[in-house]
Design a protein around this motif. Structure first.
Motif, short mmCIF file in Angstrom:
data_model
loop_
_atom_site.label_atom_id
_atom_site.label_comp_id
_atom_site.label_asym_id
_atom_site.label_seq_id
_atom_site.Cartn_x
_atom_site.Cartn_y
_atom_site.Cartn_z
N ILE A 97 0.86 -1.18 0.00
CA ILE A 97 0.00 0.00 0.00
C ILE A 97 0.90 1.23 0.00
CG2 ILE A 97 -1.93 1.16 1.11
CD1 ILE A 97 -2.45 -1.38 2.71
N PHE A 98 0.82 2.03 -1.04
CA PHE A 98 1.69 3.20 -1.14
C PHE A 98 1.30 4.28 -0.13
CE2 PHE A 98 -1.78 4.18 -4.15
CZ PHE A 98 -2.14 5.45 -3.73
N GLY A 99 2.21 5.22 0.11
CA GLY A 99 1.94 6.37 0.97
C GLY A 99 1.86 7.65 0.16
N GLY A 100 1.57 8.73 0.87
CA GLY A 100 1.43 10.03 0.22
C GLY A 100 0.57 10.97 1.03
N GLY A 101 0.61 10.80 2.36
CA GLY A 101 -0.11 11.70 3.23
C GLY A 101 -1.62 11.63 3.12
N PHE A 102 -2.15 10.54 2.59
CA PHE A 102 -3.58 10.35 2.34
C PHE A 102 -4.10 11.30 1.26
CE2 PHE A 102 -2.94 8.66 6.57
CZ PHE A 102 -3.70 7.51 6.58
N GLU A 103 -3.21 12.07 0.64
CA GLU A 103 -3.63 13.03 -0.37
C GLU A 103 -3.07 12.71 -1.75
OE1 GLU A 103 -3.50 17.28 0.66
OE2 GLU A 103 -2.94 16.61 2.68
N GLY A 104 -2.06 11.87 -1.84
CA GLY A 104 -1.43 11.61 -3.13
C GLY A 104 -0.77 10.25 -3.17
N GLY A 105 -0.01 10.04 -4.23
CA GLY A 105 0.69 8.78 -4.43
C GLY A 105 -0.02 7.87 -5.41
N LEU A 106 0.69 6.82 -5.79
CA LEU A 106 0.14 5.83 -6.72
C LEU A 106 1.01 4.59 -6.69
CD1 LEU A 106 1.11 6.82 -10.38
CD2 LEU A 106 2.12 7.88 -8.38
N SER A 107 0.45 3.47 -7.15
CA SER A 107 1.20 2.22 -7.18
C SER A 107 1.98 2.06 -8.48
CB SER A 107 0.25 1.03 -7.01
OG SER A 107 -0.61 0.90 -8.14
N GLY A 108 1.55 2.75 -9.54
CA GLY A 108 2.14 2.56 -10.86
C GLY A 108 3.40 3.36 -11.06
N THR A 109 4.47 2.96 -10.40
CA THR A 109 5.75 3.63 -10.51
C THR A 109 6.86 2.61 -10.38
OG1 THR A 109 7.26 5.16 -9.36
CG2 THR A 109 5.51 4.18 -8.05
N ASP A 110 7.98 2.86 -11.03
CA ASP A 110 9.11 1.92 -10.96
C ASP A 110 9.65 1.80 -9.55
OD1 ASP A 110 8.91 1.44 -13.66
OD2 ASP A 110 10.49 2.86 -14.22
N MET A 111 9.39 2.80 -8.69
CA MET A 111 9.85 2.73 -7.30
C MET A 111 9.28 1.51 -6.60
SD MET A 111 9.19 5.54 -4.27
CE MET A 111 9.98 6.82 -5.24
N PHE A 112 8.06 1.10 -6.98
CA PHE A 112 7.40 -0.03 -6.34
C PHE A 112 7.31 -1.25 -7.26
CE2 PHE A 112 4.88 3.64 -4.32
CZ PHE A 112 5.81 3.78 -3.30
N ALA A 113 8.13 -1.29 -8.29
CA ALA A 113 8.13 -2.45 -9.18
C ALA A 113 8.60 -3.69 -8.42
CB ALA A 113 9.01 -2.19 -10.38
N GLY A 114 7.93 -4.82 -8.66
CA GLY A 114 8.18 -6.01 -7.86
C GLY A 114 9.15 -7.01 -8.43
N LEU A 117 12.19 -8.18 -5.96
CA LEU A 117 11.72 -8.91 -4.78
C LEU A 117 11.15 -10.26 -5.17
CD1 LEU A 117 11.61 -8.34 -1.75
CD2 LEU A 117 9.26 -7.57 -2.05
N ALA A 118 10.41 -10.31 -6.25
CA ALA A 118 9.85 -11.59 -6.71
C ALA A 118 10.96 -12.56 -7.06
CB ALA A 118 8.95 -11.36 -7.92
N ARG A 119 12.03 -12.04 -7.66
CA ARG A 119 13.15 -12.90 -8.08
C ARG A 119 13.97 -13.36 -6.87
NH1 ARG A 119 15.59 -9.42 -10.61
NH2 ARG A 119 14.43 -9.65 -12.56
N ALA A 120 14.26 -12.42 -5.96
CA ALA A 120 15.15 -12.74 -4.84
C ALA A 120 14.49 -13.64 -3.81
CB ALA A 120 15.62 -11.45 -4.17
N GLY A 121 13.19 -13.48 -3.62
CA GLY A 121 12.54 -14.20 -2.54
C GLY A 121 11.51 -15.21 -2.95
N GLU A 122 11.35 -15.44 -4.29
CA GLU A 122 10.28 -16.33 -4.73
C GLU A 122 8.98 -15.92 -4.06
OE1 GLU A 122 10.27 -19.36 -6.95
OE2 GLU A 122 11.78 -17.95 -7.66
N VAL A 123 8.64 -14.64 -4.28
CA VAL A 123 7.47 -14.02 -3.67
C VAL A 123 6.59 -13.47 -4.78
CG1 VAL A 123 6.72 -12.06 -2.25
CG2 VAL A 123 8.71 -13.41 -1.56
N VAL A 124 5.28 -13.52 -4.59
CA VAL A 124 4.35 -12.83 -5.49
C VAL A 124 4.11 -11.44 -4.91
CG1 VAL A 124 2.06 -12.81 -6.51
CG2 VAL A 124 3.27 -14.98 -6.23
N VAL A 125 4.37 -10.41 -5.70
CA VAL A 125 4.25 -9.03 -5.24
C VAL A 125 3.02 -8.39 -5.89
CG1 VAL A 125 5.35 -6.77 -5.13
CG2 VAL A 125 6.75 -8.85 -4.96
N VAL A 126 2.21 -7.73 -5.06
CA VAL A 126 1.02 -7.03 -5.54
C VAL A 126 1.09 -5.59 -5.04
CG1 VAL A 126 -1.50 -6.95 -5.56
CG2 VAL A 126 -0.33 -9.16 -5.41
N THR A 127 0.89 -4.62 -5.93
CA THR A 127 0.76 -3.23 -5.50
C THR A 127 -0.61 -2.73 -5.93
OG1 THR A 127 1.75 -2.27 -7.52
CG2 THR A 127 3.25 -2.89 -5.74
#
Length: 477
Positions: A97-114, A117-127
């Motif tokens: 769940i992204f942050g942004g002071g409850f006023e902004g932000g979004l999940s669609g950014t390379d900063m939160f690309a999975g 993490l998916a490769r290193a930990g064999e994890v399914v990542v959802v944003t």
């Protein structure tokens, strides 16, 4: 090479193979009318090309947002990264769940690309995306009529996304019974409220809260005041049909910009509305109380805060620094204490700091982030749960500012980070993977066992105990 394809409960989706990871972007998980609770989206028959991020939530223009960013009220989408050829319904799942002071932000950014993490930990990542600002957090139920559902809408968006994960993630290789919900800043506060949210029961097993906690709660009457004030700045009070520009301008006039005023006992800001007094409220109790209940004992919780959280906000606020100690003590209404108590709180910070600006920075770092983290873990472990606490310290002499841990959470190694910063990030990545996979990030439960990342000169347990003692008897919403 064949593109990865998955059948969801709403219809087929086709993604891309990128860096050896199956990526599915911009999948709709809900539809929502303005100021109404979101519902499941209409199903589709033809394959949905899930190859690009969906639009970010409509929000007031922020200087840090990329230019020409696609923003929309129709924003309730999510993104999934999963290892190629992942066996069905076996891998642990991380929902961010992204942050942004409850006023902004979004999940669609390379900063939160999975990918990493998916490769290193064999994890399914959802944003996930959720509605922000007045569209997601204005409390308008008291206005009646078309606003009857408008309370904690952004939080109910998060719950609906988790329901999508429960219904669909097995087809992406994830185990729906092994879900960690993690969030940063506002995302951490939203994740922190889930144990008090009955509609989220059973949808997750672990919580990881970065710079968030069971706090940033808006008393119901204050939330109603803010909502009514926003309506008063819109022509005819008609929020349903108001242009977004007018809605955002009304929001700008009402919501405080000072970080202290945004995080007091009665914040002039958006947050999780403490609507447990409403029979139809989203919350059933104060979130901190929920961590003490038997129902929460089986939830593994990790709370983390940074050593220099407020240094980020101080940098961008030319009016941040108070001139005198009395001026800072004058902020006591934000903390809900009398003058004598405020003086006792401020005094040790003054003795430890070189300037009044530094005093306020350290005080608000504790008040807004480190105190809630420690109290959450203290409450959860007292109730019989497993609660892990950490402090992210400096690396290479640089302040551990708000958000500095993000690259570590997602296993990224930005080129502009130094060797010590990369080492700290790698340690955080390892802890995230361990927590998602086992429920233990790599150290013992409890406040006294808190772990330090980065600056090894900080004893995290002693630091948190000192903060708990300093603020003892002061309620923190």
């Amino acid at each position: 090479m064949t593109s990865p394809a998955v059948m969801t409960v709403h219809g087929p989706v086709v993604g891309t193979l990128d860096e050896g990871i199956n990526c599915f972007l911009g999948i709709p998980y809900a539809d929502a009318a303005r100021f109404a609770v979101a519902r499941s989206p209409k199903p589709w028959d033809q394959p949905l090309q899930a190859t690009r991020f969906g639009p970010g939530p409509a929000q007031f223009p922020m200087p840090w947002l990329p230019k020409n960013l696609d923003l929309s009220e129709d924003c309730l989408t999510l993104n999934v990264w999963t290892p190629r050829d992942a066996p069905e319904a076996t891998l642990p799942v991380l929902v961010w769940i992204f942050g942004g002071g409850f006023e902004g932000g979004l999940s669609g950014t390379d900063m939160f690309a999975g990918h990493a993490l998916a490769r290193a930990g064999e994890v399914v990542v959802v944003t996930i995306n959720y509605r922000v600002g007045a569209l997601g957090f204005a409390s308008l139920k008291s206005l009646g009529g078309p606003y009857g559902e408008a309370s904690n809408l952004g939080l109910t968006d998060v719950v609906l996304a988790l329901k999508w994960v429960r219904a669909n993630i097995g087809s992406f290789g994830g185990d729906p019974g092994l879900v960690t919900v993690a969030g940063g800043s506002a995302g951490g506060f939203l994740a922190g409220a889930l144990p008090a949210t009955p509609s989220a029961d059973g949808l997750y097993q672990r919580l990881a809260l970065f710079s968030g906690g069971a706090s940033r709660l808006i008393p119901a009457d204050r939330a109603d005041e803010i909502g009514a004030s926003i309506a008063g700045h819109v022509a005819g009070g008609n929020l349903i049909d108001a242009p977004l520009s007018e809605l955002f301008e009304a929001q700008r006039r009402v919501i405080a910009t000072d970080i202290g005023a945004r995080n007091g006992v009665r914040p002039q800001a958006f947050g999780v509305v403490l609507d447990d007094g409403d029979a139809n409220g989203v919350l059933k109790m104060h979130p901190l109380d929920a961590y003490r209940t038997p129902a929460a004992q089986e939830i593994d919780v990790w709370a983390a805060a940074n050593a220099d959280e407020i240094s980020l906000f101080r940098t961008f606020d030319p009016n941040f620094d108070p001139v005198t100690e009395d001026e800072l003590i004058g902020h006591r209404n934000e903390w809900g204490v009398d003058h004598e108590t405020a003086t006792a709180i401020v005094s040790p910070y003054t003795q430890e700091s070189a300037s009044m600006g530094e005093v306020r920075e350290r005080l608000l770092t504790d008040w807004i982030y480190r105190l809630p983290a420690a109290r959450l873990v203290e409450a959860h472990t007292a109730g019989g749960g497993r609660g892990y606490l950490s402090l992210i310290g400096r690396a290479d002499g640089k302040p551990a500012a708000h958000g500095c841990e993000t690259s570590g959470i997602f296993g990224r190694q930005p080129e502009n980070e130094t060797g010590p910063e990369r080492h700290r990030a790698a340690e955080i990545t390892r802890a995230v993977i361990d927590f998602v996979r086992t429920g233990n990030p790599g150290w013992h439960s409890g406040v006294d066992e808190a772990r330090t990342f980065g600056d090894s000169g900080i004893n995290a347990g002693e630091t948190y105990r000192s903060i708990l003692s300093r603020w003892a008897g002061v309620a923190r919403p």
